[in-house]
Design an enzyme around this catalytic site. Structure first.
Site, PDB file in Angstrom:
ATOM      1  N   GLY A   1       3.284 -42.623 -16.242  1.00 36.80           N
ATOM      2  CA  GLY A   1       2.101 -43.105 -16.946  1.00 36.80           C
ATOM      3  C   GLY A   1       1.109 -43.638 -15.943  1.00 36.80           C
ATOM      4  O   GLY A   1       1.443 -44.513 -15.158  1.00 36.80           O
ATOM      5  N   HIS A   2      -0.079 -43.076 -15.932  1.00 39.27           N
ATOM      6  CA  HIS A   2      -1.124 -43.545 -15.016  1.00 39.27           C
ATOM      7  C   HIS A   2      -2.319 -43.992 -15.830  1.00 39.27           C
ATOM      8  O   HIS A   2      -2.823 -43.220 -16.645  1.00 39.27           O
ATOM      9  CB  HIS A   2      -1.565 -42.413 -14.086  1.00 39.27           C
ATOM     10  CG  HIS A   2      -0.549 -42.063 -13.054  1.00 39.27           C
ATOM     11  ND1 HIS A   2      -0.614 -40.922 -12.304  1.00 39.27           N
ATOM     12  CD2 HIS A   2       0.553 -42.715 -12.642  1.00 39.27           C
ATOM     13  CE1 HIS A   2       0.412 -40.888 -11.475  1.00 39.27           C
ATOM     14  NE2 HIS A   2       1.135 -41.964 -11.670  1.00 39.27           N
TER      15      HIS A   2
ATOM     16  N   LYS B   1      -0.617 -46.751  -8.852  1.00 43.72           N
ATOM     17  CA  LYS B   1      -0.981 -45.666  -7.933  1.00 43.72           C
ATOM     18  C   LYS B   1      -2.223 -44.919  -8.420  1.00 43.72           C
ATOM     19  O   LYS B   1      -3.009 -44.435  -7.620  1.00 43.72           O
ATOM     20  CB  LYS B   1       0.174 -44.644  -7.824  1.00 43.72           C
ATOM     21  CG  LYS B   1       1.433 -45.205  -7.218  1.00 43.72           C
ATOM     22  CD  LYS B   1       2.547 -44.191  -7.235  1.00 43.72           C
ATOM     23  CE  LYS B   1       3.119 -43.904  -8.607  1.00 43.72           C
ATOM     24  NZ  LYS B   1       3.885 -44.979  -9.241  1.00 43.72           N
TER      25      LYS B   1
ATOM     26  N   GLN C   1       6.347 -42.385 -10.630  1.00 46.39           N
ATOM     27  CA  GLN C   1       7.436 -43.368 -10.487  1.00 46.39           C
ATOM     28  C   GLN C   1       7.375 -43.990  -9.076  1.00 46.39           C
ATOM     29  O   GLN C   1       6.307 -44.046  -8.499  1.00 46.39           O
ATOM     30  CB  GLN C   1       8.806 -42.758 -10.766  1.00 46.39           C
ATOM     31  CG  GLN C   1       9.029 -42.344 -12.220  1.00 46.39           C
ATOM     32  CD  GLN C   1       8.632 -40.921 -12.511  1.00 46.39           C
ATOM     33  OE1 GLN C   1       8.867 -40.031 -11.725  1.00 46.39           O
ATOM     34  NE2 GLN C   1       8.034 -40.687 -13.655  1.00 46.39           N
TER      35      GLN C   1
ATOM     36  N   ASP D   1       5.126 -47.838 -11.506  1.00 50.52           N
ATOM     37  CA  ASP D   1       4.070 -48.669 -12.102  1.00 50.52           C
ATOM     38  C   ASP D   1       3.359 -49.550 -11.077  1.00 50.52           C
ATOM     39  O   ASP D   1       2.979 -50.682 -11.372  1.00 50.52           O
ATOM     40  CB  ASP D   1       4.636 -49.538 -13.247  1.00 50.52           C
ATOM     41  CG  ASP D   1       5.403 -48.710 -14.254  1.00 50.52           C
ATOM     42  OD1 ASP D   1       4.874 -47.672 -14.647  1.00 50.52           O
ATOM     43  OD2 ASP D   1       6.531 -49.094 -14.618  1.00 50.52           O
TER      44      ASP D   1
HETATM   45  P1  IMP Z   1      13.704 -41.088 -17.131  1.00 46.94           P
HETATM   46  O1  IMP Z   1      12.780 -40.729 -16.010  1.00 46.94           O
HETATM   47  O2  IMP Z   1      13.045 -41.040 -18.490  1.00 46.94           O
HETATM   48  O3  IMP Z   1      15.001 -40.314 -17.089  1.00 46.94           O
HETATM   49  O4  IMP Z   1      14.154 -42.625 -16.938  1.00 46.94           O
HETATM   50  C1  IMP Z   1      14.946 -43.037 -15.855  1.00 46.94           C
HETATM   51  C2  IMP Z   1      14.514 -44.396 -15.335  1.00 46.94           C
HETATM   52  O5  IMP Z   1      13.246 -44.266 -14.694  1.00 46.94           O
HETATM   53  C3  IMP Z   1      14.346 -45.458 -16.412  1.00 46.94           C
HETATM   54  O6  IMP Z   1      14.690 -46.722 -15.877  1.00 46.94           O
HETATM   55  C4  IMP Z   1      12.849 -45.426 -16.685  1.00 46.94           C
HETATM   56  O7  IMP Z   1      12.375 -46.634 -17.231  1.00 46.94           O
HETATM   57  C5  IMP Z   1      12.328 -45.183 -15.280  1.00 46.94           C
HETATM   58  N1  IMP Z   1      11.015 -44.559 -15.270  1.00 46.94           N
HETATM   59  C6  IMP Z   1      10.708 -43.279 -15.548  1.00 46.94           C
HETATM   60  N2  IMP Z   1       9.393 -43.069 -15.411  1.00 46.94           N
HETATM   61  C7  IMP Z   1       8.856 -44.225 -15.012  1.00 46.94           C
HETATM   62  C8  IMP Z   1       7.523 -44.635 -14.675  1.00 46.94           C
HETATM   63  O8  IMP Z   1       6.552 -43.863 -14.685  1.00 46.94           O
HETATM   64  N3  IMP Z   1       7.396 -45.934 -14.296  1.00 46.94           N
HETATM   65  C9  IMP Z   1       8.434 -46.785 -14.222  1.00 46.94           C
HETATM   66  N4  IMP Z   1       9.676 -46.453 -14.525  1.00 46.94           N
HETATM   67  C10 IMP Z   1       9.888 -45.182 -14.914  1.00 46.94           C
END
Ligand code: IMP
Length: 427
Positions: free
Chosen positions: A40-41, A16, A227, A13
């Site tokens: 999420g972008h 980017k 991420q 977040d």
């Molecule tokens: P997962 O990717 O859904 O398995 O989640 C694993 C961890 O990555 C969790 O703490 C999520 O909140 C975090 N996470 C996954 N995608 C994002 C993102 O796009 N931004 C921030 N955190 C993320």
């Protein structure tokens, strides 16, 4: 030719999307190489706001080819819905501008059910996933026997046989974990996924071969990380990470493009730190300053809507992310969010059980007890959203950016002071 990579250096977040969008004008190809619809972008383009999750940001630009590389886990239903949401708004999305790797892995309904069950059973140690079946799909990828790749969907008989075997196994394990769970029906999954496959047919190619040709043709390619580096499964705050290589380490494995082809590595950092989900966060602010940052920065998840945890800029963690990625330069985002604070802080070291260190701990139990050593900088208490060049920024804001660059050992080339394209200072 330029092969540029934009990667987050914190816990995701970092905004980017704005930098990727900014650079897309000078690139012909934009590639995602890891993750899935957990990302999420938010991109503001032509006065409109677009929230993208699985699609590369480049899809918004005419003339740009958007590539979903082999390293992603693709939920085809989510992908088709996201494509439709853009075509409904007049954005072109077809086989000519969106390519999907036949090697990418497929998220199936049981991955989402498993994600929820594993999280529930983890209690206090839950990872706080996005619940999209990302980790459970990557688990099957690494496990191999229960994995389905996009290309498999076009080999009907083998897909059916594989699916029958997998669904029988998943029903056994899922119902052992939770007898209340409805058994999965292989027939329904089969027909739904054949339907998705038909709809995606014109997009599915060997993107690795396609990218190799693009390199040979000296096309300008942009890699879009999802991420952030501290969520990288190998280099991040394990186990509170996502299941892919979300640092620059994922570029090679997730696209087939050799790392040495990358000519410019841009690290994106937020002027403060946020995190969603569980896991240690040494500079987290559990007070009104944290809430102020959350409110002013609209720090709520694009995908899940969850409030993000907020804290001071952590130079120990971010410098580690910068080293892992080998960044040449950084983009400092959301500097405007700090404008009204009396004082801003940067964590320049950790105190771990009485020892001062600037090394980022490899073990979560050490990070949990790390106390941030803060460098305090007087706030500038002034709106900076109208600044267009470095000299427009108040001295305090410049000093703050200089401190970040000094602690990271990398120069800043972009400072973002608002969501719009013009609200970007180029250095
Ligand atoms: P997962 O990717 O859904 O398995 O989640 C694993 C961890 O990555 C969790 O703490 C999520 O909140 C975090 N996470 C996954 N995608 C994002 C993102 O796009 N931004 C921030 N955190 C993320």
């Amino acid at each position: 030719m330029s092969v540029t990579s934009v990667v987050g250096l914190q816990w995701g977040d970092e905004a980017k999307g704005k930098i990727v969008d900014f650079l897309t004008d000078s690139h012909e190809v934009v590639v995602r190489y890891q993750g899935g619809n957990n990302a999420g972008h938010t991109v503001k383009f032509d006065g409109e706001t677009y929230k993208l999750s699985l699609l590369p940001t480049g899809i918004l630009r005419p003339g740009v080819k958007a590539v979903i590389g082999n390293g992603l886990v693709v939920n085809p239903d989510a992908l088709l819905k996201e494509m439709k949401s853009l075509t409904d708004r007049g954005i072109r999305v077809d086989g000519g501008n969106l390519l999907v790797s036949d090697r990418a892995h497929v998220i199936l309904p049981y991955h989402i059910v498993e994600d929820a069950i594993f999280e529930k059973r983890s209690g206090n140690h839950a990872i706080g996933t996005t619940g999209r079946g990302i980790g459970t799909c990557y688990r099957d990828k690494a496990g191999r026997t229960h994995a389905i790749r996009i290309g498999d969907l076009y080999h009907r008989e083998t897909f059916r046989a594989k699916l029958d075997e997998i669904v029988a196994f998943k029903n056994l394990t899922l119902r052992a974990l939770d007898p209340a769970i409805e058994p999965l029906d292989a027939d329904t999954i089969y027909s739904n996924y054949l339907d998705y496959a038909d709809k995606l047919r014109s997009h599915v190619v060997d993107t690795t071969a396609w990218l190799h040709r693009s390199l040979k043709e000296k096309k300008n390619i942009l890699f879009e990380g999802a991420q952030g580096s501290l969520l990288d499964v190998d280099h991040g705050t394990f186990p509170y990470v996502t299941s892919s290589n979300s640092s620059a380490a994922g570029i090679h494995s997730g696209s087939g493009v050799p790392q040495r082809a990358v000519t410019r590595m841009i690290g994106v950092v937020k002027a403060y730190t946020t995190r969603v989900g569980g896991g240690p966060f040494p500079t987290e602010l559990h007070n009104e300053i944290g809430q102020h940052i959350r409110d002013v920065g609209h720090e709520y998840g694009t995908v899940t809507g969850r409030p993000r945890r907020c804290g001071w800029f952590d130079a120990v963690a971010t410098a580690y992310g910068a080293r892992v990625c080998g960044v040449d330069e950084i983009a400092v985002m959301l500097l405007d969010v700090l404008a009204q604070l009396d004082e801003v802080c940067v964590c320049e070291a950790y105190d771990i059980r009485g020892e001062r260190t600037t090394d980022f701990p490899s073990h979560v139990e050490d990070l949990e007890v790390a106390k941030p050593v803060l460098r305090k900088i007087p706030g500038w208490k002034q709106d900076i959203t109208h600044a267009r060049k470095l000299s427009d920024l108040p001295a305090g804001a410049r000093r703050y950016v200089d401190t970040i660059c000094e602690l990271l050992g990398v120069p800043a080339k972009f400072i973002s002071i608002g969501p719009d394209r013009e609200q970007t200072i180029l250095l």
